[in-house]
Enzyme design. Sequence first.
Site, short mmCIF file in Angstrom:
data_model
loop_
_atom_site.label_atom_id
_atom_site.label_comp_id
_atom_site.label_asym_id
_atom_site.label_seq_id
_atom_site.Cartn_x
_atom_site.Cartn_y
_atom_site.Cartn_z
N SER A 105 0.83 -1.21 0.00
CA SER A 105 0.00 0.00 0.00
C SER A 105 0.86 1.26 0.00
O SER A 105 0.49 2.28 -0.60
CB SER A 105 -0.98 0.00 1.18
OG SER A 105 -0.32 0.22 2.39
N ARG A 149 23.65 -12.92 2.75
CA ARG A 149 22.86 -11.69 2.67
C ARG A 149 23.58 -10.67 1.77
O ARG A 149 22.97 -10.01 0.95
CB ARG A 149 22.70 -11.13 4.09
CG ARG A 149 21.74 -9.97 4.21
CD ARG A 149 21.59 -9.56 5.67
NE ARG A 149 20.97 -10.60 6.47
CZ ARG A 149 19.66 -10.85 6.52
NH1 ARG A 149 18.83 -10.10 5.82
NH2 ARG A 149 19.17 -11.79 7.26
N ILE A 203 16.26 -7.68 6.32
CA ILE A 203 17.29 -6.75 6.80
C ILE A 203 18.37 -6.59 5.72
O ILE A 203 18.81 -7.57 5.12
CB ILE A 203 17.89 -7.26 8.13
CG1 ILE A 203 16.82 -7.13 9.23
CG2 ILE A 203 19.14 -6.49 8.51
CD1 ILE A 203 17.19 -7.75 10.55
N ASN A 248 13.14 4.42 4.47
CA ASN A 248 12.24 3.37 4.96
C ASN A 248 11.06 4.02 5.67
O ASN A 248 11.18 5.13 6.18
CB ASN A 248 12.99 2.47 5.94
CG ASN A 248 12.12 1.34 6.46
OD1 ASN A 248 11.37 0.73 5.71
ND2 ASN A 248 12.20 1.07 7.75
N HIS A 283 8.36 3.28 8.79
CA HIS A 283 8.21 2.41 9.96
C HIS A 283 6.95 2.82 10.73
O HIS A 283 6.74 4.01 10.95
CB HIS A 283 9.45 2.54 10.85
CG HIS A 283 9.42 1.62 12.03
ND1 HIS A 283 9.73 0.28 11.93
CD2 HIS A 283 9.09 1.84 13.32
CE1 HIS A 283 9.61 -0.28 13.11
NE2 HIS A 283 9.22 0.63 13.97
N ASP A 327 16.41 0.47 11.74
CA ASP A 327 15.40 1.43 12.19
C ASP A 327 15.99 2.64 12.93
O ASP A 327 15.25 3.36 13.62
CB ASP A 327 14.34 0.76 13.09
CG ASP A 327 13.50 -0.25 12.33
OD1 ASP A 327 13.36 -0.11 11.10
OD2 ASP A 327 12.99 -1.21 12.95
C1 GAR Z 1 3.71 -0.70 6.75
O1 GAR Z 1 2.92 -0.47 7.87
C2 GAR Z 1 5.15 -0.32 7.02
O2 GAR Z 1 5.27 0.79 7.87
C3 GAR Z 1 5.65 -1.56 7.70
O3 GAR Z 1 5.07 -2.62 6.99
C4 GAR Z 1 3.82 -2.19 6.45
C5 GAR Z 1 3.83 -2.48 4.98
O4 GAR Z 1 2.57 -2.22 4.44
N1 GAR Z 1 7.07 -1.63 7.69
C6 GAR Z 1 7.79 -2.12 8.68
O5 GAR Z 1 7.32 -2.59 9.69
C7 GAR Z 1 9.30 -2.05 8.47
N2 GAR Z 1 9.97 -2.30 9.69
P1 GAR Z 1 2.39 -2.03 2.88
O6 GAR Z 1 3.02 -3.28 2.23
O7 GAR Z 1 0.92 -1.99 2.69
O8 GAR Z 1 3.09 -0.76 2.46
#
Ligand code: GAR
Length: 213
Positions: free
Chosen positions: A24, A76, A103, A118, A120, A156
């Site tokens: 999204s 990695r 990661i 990124n 978060h 993060d």
């Molecule tokens: C989002 O809430 C993003 O902030 C989180 O994953 C979701 C992805 O949603 N990211 C993390 O937690 C990274 N540490 P999306 O695929 O719908 O964008």
Amino acid sequence: MGEEIFVSPKKRGRIAVFLSGRGSNFRAIHEAVTAGRINASISLVFSNVETAPGLLTARESGLEALYLNPKLFPSREEYDKQAIREIRKRDVDLVCLAGYMRILSPHFCREFKNRCMNIHPALLPSFPGLHVQKKAIDWGVRYSGATVHFVAEDVDMGPIILQAAVPVLQEDTEETLAARILVEEHKIYPHAVHLFFEGRIEVRGRRVFIRDA
Ligand code: GAR
């Protein structure tokens, strides 16, 4: 030695979006690009998950979508080196991690210092890592939110570009809080990318300054 200062380039740029799931945030960035709110194009959507719905959406939108199987690489770092080759081939200026749940190696973080963002779903440095909406509720904080930051070797913990706060309500579940935070994610992530290509993001040490704010 003086403090190192980075200023984002003012140019029409090229973006690679990395995702592992729903996508999204990728769609929010793509919509902003399509609407002309971001002076860039999306040159690549990359995933470590073959079945990521976001990858499918990208393909359906006519964007180049690439899956690389992590199991085919010995480490990695080797995986990330191949990802870097793919990015460089496409002359990418900015990598946007959008729910990329793998990661990155220190090598990648160094190669893309100040060129990899990124999103978060918490107000960093509170609640890094995973399941952070549940952690925020369990801790009892009154506010959580979303953070867009540059990626650094410490997961993060890179320089913070933008944040948006949302209240944590007494009746919140992990899902309702995540949904409220997501609304803000979809606003601040495209805005951060917009600022980047307007040449308005300046990084001095840990601090990010928005020029002409
Ligand atoms: C989002 O809430 C993003 O902030 C989180 O994953 C979701 C992805 O949603 N990211 C993390 O937690 C990274 N540490 P999306 O695929 O719908 O964008």
